[in-house]
Write a protein that holds these residues in place. Structure first.
Motif, PDB file in Angstrom:
ATOM      1  N   TYR A  56       0.829  -1.208   0.000  1.00  0.00           N
ATOM      2  CA  TYR A  56       0.000   0.000   0.000  1.00  0.00           C
ATOM      3  C   TYR A  56       0.864   1.259   0.000  1.00  0.00           C
ATOM      4  O   TYR A  56       0.388   2.346  -0.326  1.00  0.00           O
ATOM      5  CB  TYR A  56      -0.999  -0.030   1.175  1.00  0.00           C
ATOM      6  CG  TYR A  56      -0.407   0.292   2.523  1.00  0.00           C
ATOM      7  CD1 TYR A  56      -0.525   1.558   3.070  1.00  0.00           C
ATOM      8  CD2 TYR A  56       0.290  -0.677   3.252  1.00  0.00           C
ATOM      9  CE1 TYR A  56       0.020   1.860   4.306  1.00  0.00           C
ATOM     10  CE2 TYR A  56       0.826  -0.388   4.478  1.00  0.00           C
ATOM     11  CZ  TYR A  56       0.693   0.878   5.006  1.00  0.00           C
ATOM     12  OH  TYR A  56       1.243   1.181   6.219  1.00  0.00           O
ATOM     13  N   PHE A 125      -4.158  -1.150  12.587  1.00  0.00           N
ATOM     14  CA  PHE A 125      -3.336   0.019  12.929  1.00  0.00           C
ATOM     15  C   PHE A 125      -3.787   1.310  12.255  1.00  0.00           C
ATOM     16  O   PHE A 125      -3.518   2.393  12.742  1.00  0.00           O
ATOM     17  CB  PHE A 125      -1.862  -0.248  12.618  1.00  0.00           C
ATOM     18  CG  PHE A 125      -1.536  -0.415  11.156  1.00  0.00           C
ATOM     19  CD1 PHE A 125      -1.493  -1.666  10.575  1.00  0.00           C
ATOM     20  CD2 PHE A 125      -1.234   0.691  10.370  1.00  0.00           C
ATOM     21  CE1 PHE A 125      -1.185  -1.818   9.227  1.00  0.00           C
ATOM     22  CE2 PHE A 125      -0.917   0.546   9.022  1.00  0.00           C
ATOM     23  CZ  PHE A 125      -0.899  -0.720   8.450  1.00  0.00           C
ATOM     24  N   GLU A 188       5.355   7.288   0.060  1.00  0.00           N
ATOM     25  CA  GLU A 188       4.304   7.290   1.088  1.00  0.00           C
ATOM     26  C   GLU A 188       3.540   8.612   1.084  1.00  0.00           C
ATOM     27  O   GLU A 188       2.316   8.631   1.253  1.00  0.00           O
ATOM     28  CB  GLU A 188       4.896   7.004   2.478  1.00  0.00           C
ATOM     29  CG  GLU A 188       3.795   6.891   3.523  1.00  0.00           C
ATOM     30  CD  GLU A 188       4.214   6.252   4.836  1.00  0.00           C
ATOM     31  OE1 GLU A 188       5.362   5.794   4.941  1.00  0.00           O
ATOM     32  OE2 GLU A 188       3.373   6.215   5.751  1.00  0.00           O
ATOM     33  N   TYR A 271       0.021  -4.299  17.323  1.00  0.00           N
ATOM     34  CA  TYR A 271      -1.331  -4.027  16.836  1.00  0.00           C
ATOM     35  C   TYR A 271      -2.359  -4.855  17.614  1.00  0.00           C
ATOM     36  O   TYR A 271      -2.174  -5.084  18.810  1.00  0.00           O
ATOM     37  CB  TYR A 271      -1.429  -4.287  15.323  1.00  0.00           C
ATOM     38  CG  TYR A 271      -0.341  -3.612  14.520  1.00  0.00           C
ATOM     39  CD1 TYR A 271      -0.113  -2.243  14.645  1.00  0.00           C
ATOM     40  CD2 TYR A 271       0.460  -4.326  13.655  1.00  0.00           C
ATOM     41  CE1 TYR A 271       0.876  -1.616  13.919  1.00  0.00           C
ATOM     42  CE2 TYR A 271       1.447  -3.698  12.914  1.00  0.00           C
ATOM     43  CZ  TYR A 271       1.651  -2.351  13.057  1.00  0.00           C
ATOM     44  OH  TYR A 271       2.637  -1.746  12.344  1.00  0.00           O
TER      45      TYR A 271
HETATM   46  N1  GLU Z   1       3.954   4.655   7.690  1.00  0.00           N
HETATM   47  C1  GLU Z   1       3.055   3.543   7.846  1.00  0.00           C
HETATM   48  C2  GLU Z   1       1.633   4.018   7.842  1.00  0.00           C
HETATM   49  O1  GLU Z   1       1.363   5.084   8.328  1.00  0.00           O
HETATM   50  C3  GLU Z   1       3.399   2.861   9.127  1.00  0.00           C
HETATM   51  C4  GLU Z   1       2.499   1.696   9.414  1.00  0.00           C
HETATM   52  C5  GLU Z   1       3.188   0.579  10.132  1.00  0.00           C
HETATM   53  O2  GLU Z   1       4.379   0.364   9.993  1.00  0.00           O
HETATM   54  O3  GLU Z   1       2.464  -0.129  10.833  1.00  0.00           O
HETATM   55  O4  GLU Z   1       0.766   3.350   7.361  1.00  0.00           O
END
Ligand code: GLU
Length: 345
Positions: A56, A125, A188, A271
Motif C-alpha cells: 500500500y 493500525f 508514502e 497491533y
Molecule cells: N507509515 C506507515 C503508515 O502510516 C506505518 C504503518 C506501520 O508500519 O504499521 O501506514
C-alpha cells in the motif's frame, strides 16, 4: 470505552525515590550462547517464505522479500548479528515507540496518557472506525491515530523544528545520524490519503494539536528514516538500559520514560495481536510494515528481526517466528519464572 480513564494517578505508584531503583531484570546468556542462538534462528527460518510484502506504500513493494536479518544489542553495548542485519530499510511504525518516548520525556507521564492514551483498540493500525468508536480518542501511540497525535505534540515552533527534534532524537537512540529514505518518503507522501484523513478526523474532535497536513508530513518523514536491524537493536537496548545508549554512553531519556514506553508497547506494539504476542513471546515488541519486529527485554537487550513478508495484521511473519524462538533461547519472556523446590516432593 474512553481512552481518558485514569486508573491510578502516577503519584500512587511507589514511594518517592524507589521508582527507578526497583527493577525486575536478569542477564542474557554468555556471548557464545547468544551468537549460537542468533545463528540457529536464522538457519531455522531462512527457507520460510510465508506472508506478503506490504504494497500500500508502493516503494515498500519493491523490497527483496528474501532479506532476513537479526541483531541483538545488549545493555553493555555488544551487538550480535546474523544474516542481513546491516541492510537498511524504512523504520515505519517502529518509530512510534521512540517518538512516544521523546514526547513523554518532554511532556511527562500524565500528559501523554491523557492526550494519547495507552489502551489497545483491538482494531487494525490504520483504523478510522477506532477513532469514531472512542469519541475521538487516539487510544494509544502505537496505532496511526495515536502516533499522529503523538507527533503533533513534538516540541518545535513549526514542522521543520519538529522534524529536527524527531530525527535527532531517534538518532540519539541509534547512536548515529539517521537519514531520510527519500524514495520511501516520496512514495508514502503520494499515497497518504488515509493518514491525512485520520489526522483531520482527530482535529475535528479537538484531539490533534496543529495543522493535520503538516503533522501527517512530519509523521511520514519519521516513518521513512532508514535503519538496519543493528540500529533497531541498539535503539531497543537504549530502552532496555534505562534510557542510556549503550554504544555512546549518553542518556537519551529517563528510566521512567523507558518504563512508560515499554508498557505502551506491551499493550499495543503488535497491533491487535499484542495479547497473543505477550502470551506467546512475553516481551514488549513493536513491528512495522517494512518488516521489522523489535523487542525489548528490560535490563538485558534489544532484539530486532527484519524480514519483509507480513501476515494480514502487518506483522513480519519471520520476524515473529524468529523472535518467539529467540525469546525462549535467550530467556527473555518477562512472565517466566523458575519453580521453587516443591516442599512436598
Ligand atoms: N507509515 C506507515 C503508515 O502510516 C506505518 C504503518 C506501520 O508500519 O504499521 O501506514
Amino acid at each position: 470505552m474512553s481512552g481518558e480513564r485514569v486508573i491510578h494517578d502516577s503519584g500512587d505508584a511507589a514511594p518517592p525515590g524507589t521508582v527507578d531503583a526497583a527493577v525486575s531484570t536478569g542477564h542474557l546468556p554468555g556471548t557464545g550462547d547468544v551468537e549460537a542462538a542468533l545463528a540457529a534462528a536464522w538457519e531455522r527460518y531462512r527457507e520460510d517464505d510465508s506472508g506478503e510484502v506490504a504494497d500500500y506504500i508502493p516503494a515498500l513493494a519493491t523490497e527483496d522479500p528474501a532479506l532476513f536479518g537479526l541483531a541483538t544489542a545488549d545493555v553493555h553495548g555488544t551487538v550480535y548479528r546474523s544474516g542481513d542485519a546491516e541492510h537498511r530499510f524504512s523504520i515505519q511504525s517502529v518509530s512510534k515507540a521512540f517518538v512516544f518516548a521523546l514526547v513523554d520525556q518532554a511532556l511527562g507521564h500524565d500528559t501523554v496518557r491523557r492526550s494519547v492514551g495507552v489502551n489497545n483498540t483491538g482494531l487494525p493500525f490504520d483504523s478510522i472506525l477506532a477513532v469514531e468508536l472512542n469519541r475521538g480518542s487516539p487510544m494509544n501511540p502505537m496505532v496511526n491515530a495515536g502516533a499522529l497525535a503523538t507527533t503533533a505534540l513534538v516540541p518545535g515552533r513549526d514542522a521543520e523544528a519538529q522534524w529536527d527534534f524527531v530525527r535527532h532524537g531517534l538518532s540519539r537512540f541509534a547512536g548515529r545520524e539517521l537519514e531520510l529514505d527519500q524514495r520511501v518518503y516520496a512514495s508514502e507522501a503520494a499515497a497518504n490519503q488515509r493518514n491525512e484523513s485520520i489526522a483531520r478526523l482527530l482535529g475535528s474532535y479537538g484531539r490533534l494539536q496543529g495543522d493535520p497536513a503538516q503533522v501527517t508530513d512530519v509523521y511520514t518523514r519519521q516513518c521513512s528514516l532508514a535503519v538496519s536491524a543493528c540500529d533497531l537493536a541498539v535503539m531497543g537496548a537504549t530502552l532496555a538500559a534505562g534510557g542510556v545508549n549503550p554504544l555512546t554512553g549518553r542518556r537519551v531519556v529517563d528510566a521512567a520514560v523507558c518504563r512508560d514506553t515499554l508498557a505502551a508497547l506491551a499493550s499495543s506494539g503488535m497491533y491487535e495481536r499484542s495479547g497473543d504476542w505477550l502470551y506467546e513471546v512475553g516481551v514488549p515488541g513493536k513491528s512495522g510494515v517494512s518488516g521489522a519486529v523489535l523487542t525489548v527485554a528490560p535490563g538485558k537487550a534489544g532484539l530486532a528481526v527484519f524480514s519483509p513478508r507480513l501476515d494480514p495484521t502487518g506483522n513480519s511473519v519471520r520476524g515473529q517466528r524468529a523472535t518467539h524462538f529467540l525469546s525462549g533461547a535467550l530467556g527473555l519472556n518477562l512472565f517466566a519464572s523458575a519453580p521453587h523446590a516443591d516442599k512436598e516432593g
